[in-house]
Design an enzyme around this catalytic site. Structure first.
Site, PDB file in Angstrom:
ATOM      1  CB  SER A  20      46.592  56.335 127.023  1.00 35.33           C
ATOM      2  OG  SER A  20      46.773  55.328 127.990  1.00 35.33           O
ATOM      3  CB  VAL A  70      38.945  51.948 133.742  1.00 30.05           C
ATOM      4  CG1 VAL A  70      39.679  50.622 133.563  1.00 30.05           C
ATOM      5  CG2 VAL A  70      37.765  52.051 132.785  1.00 30.05           C
ATOM      6  CG  LEU A  72      45.787  53.902 135.633  1.00 31.22           C
ATOM      7  CD1 LEU A  72      46.936  54.377 136.519  1.00 31.22           C
ATOM      8  CD2 LEU A  72      46.132  54.136 134.166  1.00 31.22           C
ATOM      9  CB  CYS A 128      48.956  58.294 139.019  1.00 30.61           C
ATOM     10  SG  CYS A 128      48.887  57.644 137.347  1.00 30.61           S
ATOM     11  N   GLY A 241      40.594  65.811 123.429  1.00 25.78           N
ATOM     12  CA  GLY A 241      39.407  66.216 124.182  1.00 25.78           C
ATOM     13  C   GLY A 241      38.225  66.419 123.264  1.00 25.78           C
ATOM     14  N   GLY A 242      37.462  65.365 123.017  1.00 30.61           N
ATOM     15  CA  GLY A 242      36.221  65.496 122.245  1.00 30.61           C
ATOM     16  C   GLY A 242      36.385  65.495 120.749  1.00 30.61           C
ATOM     17  CB  THR A 264      35.257  59.502 124.235  1.00 24.47           C
ATOM     18  OG1 THR A 264      35.924  59.743 125.477  1.00 24.47           O
ATOM     19  CG2 THR A 264      33.845  59.033 124.521  1.00 24.47           C
TER      20      THR A 264
END
Length: 301
Positions: A20, A70, A72, A128, A241-242, A264
């Site tokens: 996401s 960012v 959300l 959040c 994660g990575g 990413t």
């Protein structure tokens, strides 16, 4: 070679999902390749109302990773249902909506609304700020993890995936709390809080000062946490994660993941997720397996 996996009764053609916030709703990436070849898409984090996100600089590069704040930014759940979901459904892969909120009521209302659609699963972002408790994230303390999970689950007619934050004292405790609250699956890890500074201007690089660290630099932390959670609960795990290669996918599965999310890597290489899917069978052959699910949790430690 069998690369398919099953999570909560939802069959994925392969274990590769997109994370996401790194893939939008798949439109832009579908211009580069057939996104339907992936196991599924986890869409941009959604809130009840549209959000513009944070002001100022929102992305900063770091060695082997990136920071983002960012905030959300998203079109809101109704715009997603009307304009984005039909496109995603037509792709031919699993569709997972990501839900966020600032109060228990927010989570209850958004998962209920999404449950009325034909998304396959709902991933709940609990990193959040909980505005009712001074801004501390829902995902920090086990008590609040269980509370928000239980509240959302009562209104959720789809498999509920709880996305765990790594910025906690003990992620296994939070995983147990999500399980106690009724979660159907877990995803981890969300980003690690970090910051970057400009020595010469003597100012933070990000407009929000701190941001979420992601990319290859967090992989060792993510692998460790996936393993800890796998040992702590009976729920299926989606690891992230990575991840940049097919080998990374199999390593996460070895530590206990049933599927993974690629994040990413999509930003630095638009074809990253496709390349990872295409490399799965070769890596499976090297491991001497014909069914990818054989690897889940098989780490000898």
């Amino acid at each position: 070679m069998n690369t398919s996996v099953d999570i909560c009764g939802v069959k994925l053609k392969n274990p590769v999902l997109t994370a996401s916030g790194t893939f939008g709703f798949g439109r832009e990436y579908n211009e580069f390749y057939d996104v339907g070849l992936l196991g599924g898409i986890v869409g941009k984090g959604l809130t009840l109302e549209p959000r513009e996100g944070n002001d100022g600089v929102r992305i900063a590069e770091t060695p082997s990773g990136m920071l983002n704040c960012v905030g959300l930014q998203n079109p809101g759940v109704e715009a997603f249902i009307e304009s984005e979901l039909p496109f995603m459904r037509a792709l031919g892969c699993a569709v997972i909506a990501n839900a966020a909120g600032s109060t228990l009521s927010d989570y209850e209302r958004i998962v209920e609304r999404l449950s009325d659609t034909d998304v396959d699963m709902i991933e709940m972002n609990i990193s959040c700020p909980n505005v009712a408790h001074g801004g501390m994230a829902f995902g920090v303390l086990p008590k609040s993890v269980e509370e928000v999970t239980a509240a959302a689950k009562k209104h959720c007619g789809k498999p509920l995936i709880v996305k765990l934050s790594p910025n906690v004292a003990n992620i296994a405790d939070n995983a147990r709390a999500a399980e106690a609250g009724g979660a159907d699956a877990l995803s981890l890890i969300n980003t690690i809080t970090g910051m970057a500074v400009d020595l010469y201007s003597r100012r933070p690089l990000l407009g929000n000062v701190t941001g979420g660290l992601s990319g290859p630099c967090v992989k060792p932390v993510a692998l460790r946490m996936v393993r800890e959670v796998y040992k702590a609960v009976k729920l299926p795990i989606i690891g992230m994660g990575g991840i940049t290669t097919a080998k990374d996918v199999l390593e996460f599965m070895l530590c206990g993941a049933t599927a993974v999310e690629v994040g990413t890597a999509n930003i630095s290489d638009p074809l990253a997720a496709l390349r990872i899917v295409e490399g799965l069978e070769s890596e499976m052959e090297k491991c001497g397996i014909t069914d990818i699910s054989e690897l889940t949790g098989a780490l000898e430690d």
